[in-house]
Design an enzyme around this catalytic site. Structure first.
Site, PDB file in Angstrom:
ATOM      1  N   ASP A 113       0.943  -1.200  -0.350  1.00  0.00           N
ATOM      2  CA  ASP A 113      -0.196   0.017  -0.077  1.00  0.00           C
ATOM      3  C   ASP A 113       0.734   0.930  -0.024  1.00  0.00           C
ATOM      4  O   ASP A 113       1.750   1.459  -0.597  1.00  0.00           O
ATOM      5  CB  ASP A 113      -1.334  -0.358   0.838  1.00  0.00           C
ATOM      6  N   ASP A 114       0.139   2.244   0.578  1.00  0.00           N
ATOM      7  CA  ASP A 114       1.122   3.658   0.201  1.00  0.00           C
ATOM      8  C   ASP A 114       2.696   3.781   0.799  1.00  0.00           C
ATOM      9  O   ASP A 114       2.914   2.713   2.042  1.00  0.00           O
ATOM     10  CB  ASP A 114       0.897   4.460   1.088  1.00  0.00           C
ATOM     11  N   LYS A 145      -3.662  -0.324  -7.008  1.00  0.00           N
ATOM     12  CA  LYS A 145      -4.451   0.297  -5.727  1.00  0.00           C
ATOM     13  C   LYS A 145      -4.293   1.578  -5.986  1.00  0.00           C
ATOM     14  O   LYS A 145      -3.052   2.637  -6.255  1.00  0.00           O
ATOM     15  CB  LYS A 145      -4.850  -0.092  -4.488  1.00  0.00           C
ATOM     16  N   ASP A 157      -5.330   5.875  -5.932  1.00  0.00           N
ATOM     17  CA  ASP A 157      -6.659   6.283  -3.758  1.00  0.00           C
ATOM     18  C   ASP A 157      -6.336   7.718  -4.216  1.00  0.00           C
ATOM     19  O   ASP A 157      -5.339   8.465  -4.480  1.00  0.00           O
ATOM     20  CB  ASP A 157      -6.100   5.822  -3.329  1.00  0.00           C
ATOM     21  N   GLY A 160     -16.400   6.119  -2.512  1.00  0.00           N
ATOM     22  CA  GLY A 160     -18.145   5.782  -2.853  1.00  0.00           C
ATOM     23  C   GLY A 160     -18.574   6.592  -3.575  1.00  0.00           C
ATOM     24  O   GLY A 160     -19.653   6.863  -3.400  1.00  0.00           O
ATOM     25  N   ARG A 171     -13.773   0.439  -3.981  1.00  0.00           N
ATOM     26  CA  ARG A 171     -14.113   0.811  -2.619  1.00  0.00           C
ATOM     27  C   ARG A 171     -15.397   1.357  -2.477  1.00  0.00           C
ATOM     28  O   ARG A 171     -15.560   2.335  -3.263  1.00  0.00           O
ATOM     29  CB  ARG A 171     -13.137   1.459  -1.917  1.00  0.00           C
ATOM     30  N   ASP A 200     -12.581   3.891   5.312  1.00  0.00           N
ATOM     31  CA  ASP A 200     -11.374   3.068   5.762  1.00  0.00           C
ATOM     32  C   ASP A 200     -12.117   2.555   6.588  1.00  0.00           C
ATOM     33  O   ASP A 200     -12.615   2.550   7.518  1.00  0.00           O
ATOM     34  CB  ASP A 200     -10.166   4.207   6.033  1.00  0.00           C
TER      35      ASP A 200
END
Ligand code: GLA
Length: 396
Positions: free
Chosen positions: A73-74, A146, A148, A197, A214, A218
């Site tokens: 991830d990040d 992913k 974001d 969303g 998503r 979170d």
């Protein structure tokens, strides 16, 4: 003779086309499964942690249960070099070598970025470098991205002059831009949208190439967070299907702040939702109980059922909820959830879930056949707990 050569050429062309199309429709044909670094390691994740996760996913049996993607991830990102190419930071000395290591174990490699200039943890994002980054990912051997929203939200605000519709259009275009960039690499890279969303992403996520999106905020490792997210997903089922899935966020199973029954609710609900199953715990430190929850093959089979239908709530009476997911061959998965603070009996009536004849029932957490159910079934369900069944039409 010439005709013969031609027909062979044509046949191999068809074969090639079948392989290419076959490959792209294979991407997320069932909900993606794997591991992601964020929920446990957050910004501390290192190359060694990811290698340890890859080792554990194999030695624990998780890979063989379907957990294939190992996703950073990040916080892996370093500065851009003189040519503008993204580098990794000192926690990740050699991304290509890491990808090779992951691939050598029969696993796939995932990475993270943002359409904004910075990621949510304020590392460099892909803004203005979309194609260059996609090419770099392909060169490294990335199989999953992913993407974001993070700081792109600020750009949307600044450039839309308060017009929300303009802002949403910008957002879709930013996601479409990376989709096109990924396609141009000619490497199949699963595209996971993360924008919480906004603008009912489930209505357009698949159109712009999203393999998952998503659906909200979170997740945290708490009963409140997990159950609020999980139980609010009903209604989105019509937007999910092979190649494109609603993503209620990654798993918290094994991170320590929920009880085993609560983690069983988490796993059951995510399976009924046909959600991506991305474990988010430290796989090298798992207890046998955590592993047994993550690796419950009968529950995983509900998530991964090839029909690709997302489940939904059938009924709720206060804190007692019954959910159902249609499975292939006319089977149905049914879960009886108890969100209350005490143990309670919950009854499921076959008619309420569309069966007019007796069914064979199997308990997916007890791994036990329950025999024939003719009309209804009552289970004693623990506090914050679940009983999950697979129902099969009785053969006569
Ligand atoms: C956002 C996402 C999380 C995680 C973090 C990383 O909050 O929703 O899943 O990727 O960013 O900074």
């Amino acid at each position: 003779m010439r005709l013969h050569t031609k027909s062979i050429g044509f046949a191999s062309l068809i074969l090639l086309a079948a392989q290419v199309f076959g490959q792209s429709s294979q991407l997320a044909a069932t909900p993606p499964m794997g591991w992601n670094s964020w929920n446990f390691f957050h910004s501390k994740v290192t190359d060694a942690d990811v290698r340890a996760a890859a080792d554990a996913i194999v030695s624990s049996g998780m890979r063989d249960a379907g957990y294939i993607y190992v996703n950073i991830d990040d916080t892996w990102e370093g500065p851009r070099d003189a040519q503008g190419e993204i580098t990794s930071n000192s926690k990740f000395p050699d991304m290509k070598a890491l990808a090779d290591y992951i691939h050598s174990k029969g696993l796939k490699f995932g990475i993270y970025s943002s359409p904004g200039p910075t990621t949510c943890a304020r590392f460099p994002g892909s803004y203005g470098h979309e194609q260059q980054d996609a090419d770099t990912y392909a060169k490294w051997g990335v199989d999953y991205l992913k993407y974001d929203l993070c700081s792109y939200g600020t750009i949307m605000r600044d450039e839309s002059n308060g017009d929300q519709q303009v802002a949403w259009t910008m957002m879709r275009q930013a996601y479409e831009k990376m989709h096109q960039a990924l396609l141009k690499t000619n490497r199949p890279i699963l595209y996971s949208l993360c924008q919480y969303g906004h603008d009912a992403v489930w209505e357009w996520g698949a159109e712009i190439g999203g393999n998952s999106w998503r659906t909200g905020t979170d997740i945290q490792d708490s009963w409140i967070s997990m159950s609020n997210i999980g139980f609010s997903q009903s209604g989105l089922e019509k937007y999910a299907g092979p190649g494109h899935w609603n993503d209620p966020d990654m798993l918290e199973v094994g991170n320590g702040h929920m009880k085993p029954d609560e983690y069983r609710v988490h796993m059951s609900l995510w399976a009924l939702l046909a959600a991506p199953l991305l474990a988010g715990n430290d796989l090298s430190q798992m207890t046998p109980e955590t592993l047994s929850i993550l690796i419950n093959k009968e529950v995983i089979a509900v998530d991964q059922d090839p029909l690709g239908k997302q489940g939904f709530r059938v009924s709720n009476t206060g804190p007692f909820e019954i959910w159902m997911k249609p499975l292939s061959h006319g089977d149905k998965a049914v879960a009886l959830f108890n969100r209350s603070e005490a143990v309670f009996p919950i009854t499921i009536k076959l008619k309420a879930i569309g069966f007019n004849r007796p069914v064979q029932a199997r308990d997916l957490w007890e791994h036990k056949d329950l025999g024939t159910i003719s009309d209804s079934y009552t289970a004693t369900v623990p506090r914050h707990g679940v009983v999950m069944l697979r129902l099969t039409r009785s053969r006569r």
